[in-house]
Design a protein around this motif. Sequence first.
Motif, mmCIF file in Angstrom:
data_model
loop_
_atom_site.group_PDB
_atom_site.id
_atom_site.type_symbol
_atom_site.label_atom_id
_atom_site.label_comp_id
_atom_site.label_asym_id
_atom_site.label_seq_id
_atom_site.Cartn_x
_atom_site.Cartn_y
_atom_site.Cartn_z
ATOM 1 N N PHE A 14 18.600 -18.322 31.649
ATOM 2 C CA PHE A 14 17.720 -17.734 32.658
ATOM 3 C C PHE A 14 16.269 -17.842 32.236
ATOM 4 O O PHE A 14 15.953 -17.799 31.050
ATOM 5 C CB PHE A 14 18.057 -16.247 32.867
ATOM 6 C CG PHE A 14 19.481 -16.001 33.240
ATOM 7 C CD1 PHE A 14 19.969 -16.360 34.478
ATOM 8 C CD2 PHE A 14 20.347 -15.402 32.340
ATOM 9 C CE1 PHE A 14 21.288 -16.122 34.831
ATOM 10 C CE2 PHE A 14 21.668 -15.163 32.671
ATOM 11 C CZ PHE A 14 22.134 -15.524 33.914
ATOM 12 N N ARG A 15 15.384 -17.954 33.240
ATOM 13 C CA ARG A 15 13.944 -17.911 33.023
ATOM 14 C C ARG A 15 13.371 -16.883 33.986
ATOM 15 O O ARG A 15 13.824 -16.771 35.125
ATOM 16 C CB ARG A 15 13.288 -19.270 33.298
ATOM 17 C CG ARG A 15 13.688 -20.357 32.335
ATOM 18 C CD ARG A 15 12.897 -20.287 31.052
ATOM 19 N NE ARG A 15 13.356 -21.277 30.086
ATOM 20 C CZ ARG A 15 14.272 -21.064 29.150
ATOM 21 N NH1 ARG A 15 14.875 -19.898 29.083
ATOM 22 N NH2 ARG A 15 14.593 -21.991 28.296
ATOM 23 N N VAL A 22 14.067 -13.986 38.673
ATOM 24 C CA VAL A 22 14.878 -14.688 37.687
ATOM 25 C C VAL A 22 15.345 -16.020 38.259
ATOM 26 O O VAL A 22 15.920 -16.061 39.344
ATOM 27 C CB VAL A 22 16.092 -13.834 37.263
ATOM 28 C CG1 VAL A 22 16.957 -14.576 36.273
ATOM 29 C CG2 VAL A 22 15.626 -12.521 36.668
ATOM 30 N N LYS A 23 15.082 -17.104 37.504
ATOM 31 C CA LYS A 23 15.531 -18.433 37.897
ATOM 32 C C LYS A 23 16.742 -18.806 37.065
ATOM 33 O O LYS A 23 16.825 -18.461 35.887
ATOM 34 C CB LYS A 23 14.449 -19.481 37.622
ATOM 35 C CG LYS A 23 13.376 -19.542 38.641
ATOM 36 C CD LYS A 23 12.506 -20.784 38.564
ATOM 37 C CE LYS A 23 12.368 -21.436 37.226
ATOM 38 N NZ LYS A 23 11.436 -22.558 37.251
ATOM 39 N N SER A 24 17.694 -19.516 37.682
ATOM 40 C CA SER A 24 18.864 -19.970 36.936
ATOM 41 C C SER A 24 19.334 -21.296 37.510
ATOM 42 O O SER A 24 18.958 -21.668 38.622
ATOM 43 C CB SER A 24 19.992 -18.949 37.025
ATOM 44 O OG SER A 24 20.492 -18.891 38.336
ATOM 45 N N ALA A 25 20.160 -21.986 36.742
ATOM 46 C CA ALA A 25 20.759 -23.221 37.228
ATOM 47 C C ALA A 25 21.889 -22.873 38.176
ATOM 48 O O ALA A 25 22.421 -21.758 38.156
ATOM 49 C CB ALA A 25 21.287 -24.037 36.055
ATOM 50 N N GLY A 46 19.130 -28.928 40.169
ATOM 51 C CA GLY A 46 17.933 -28.099 40.085
ATOM 52 C C GLY A 46 18.235 -26.633 39.810
ATOM 53 O O GLY A 46 19.305 -26.282 39.326
ATOM 54 N N THR A 47 17.269 -25.793 40.112
ATOM 55 C CA THR A 47 17.402 -24.363 39.839
ATOM 56 C C THR A 47 17.263 -23.587 41.141
ATOM 57 O O THR A 47 16.896 -24.139 42.168
ATOM 58 C CB THR A 47 16.305 -23.884 38.868
ATOM 59 O OG1 THR A 47 15.037 -24.192 39.420
ATOM 60 C CG2 THR A 47 16.447 -24.538 37.517
ATOM 61 N N ARG A 48 17.550 -22.294 41.054
ATOM 62 C CA ARG A 48 17.404 -21.420 42.217
ATOM 63 C C ARG A 48 16.886 -20.077 41.730
ATOM 64 O O ARG A 48 17.025 -19.727 40.555
ATOM 65 C CB ARG A 48 18.738 -21.227 42.910
ATOM 66 C CG ARG A 48 19.732 -20.626 41.932
ATOM 67 C CD ARG A 48 20.887 -20.010 42.555
ATOM 68 N NE ARG A 48 21.735 -19.527 41.461
ATOM 69 C CZ ARG A 48 22.822 -18.872 41.647
ATOM 70 N NH1 ARG A 48 23.225 -18.623 42.850
ATOM 71 N NH2 ARG A 48 23.538 -18.457 40.638
#
Length: 66
Positions: A14-15, A22-25, A46-48
């Motif tokens: 997570f970022r 919070v962004k995640s794959a 990508g990410t979401r």
Amino acid sequence: MPKLKTKSGAKKRFRITASGKVKSAMAGKRHGMIKRTKKQIRQHRGTRVMFKTDGDNIIQYFLPNG
């Protein structure tokens, strides 16, 4: 009181964005691609940004210093 530690597995997955989201794959891309359709593989690129409640739980329990 001991310091709160970040979960090592969470910091790899997570970022946190500048606005605190919070962004995640996308899930389902680790293995078994031969079973997935081409459309599924393409859409999971990508990410979401996670939903707010899920993101809040990640920050509270896994990334307290994030």
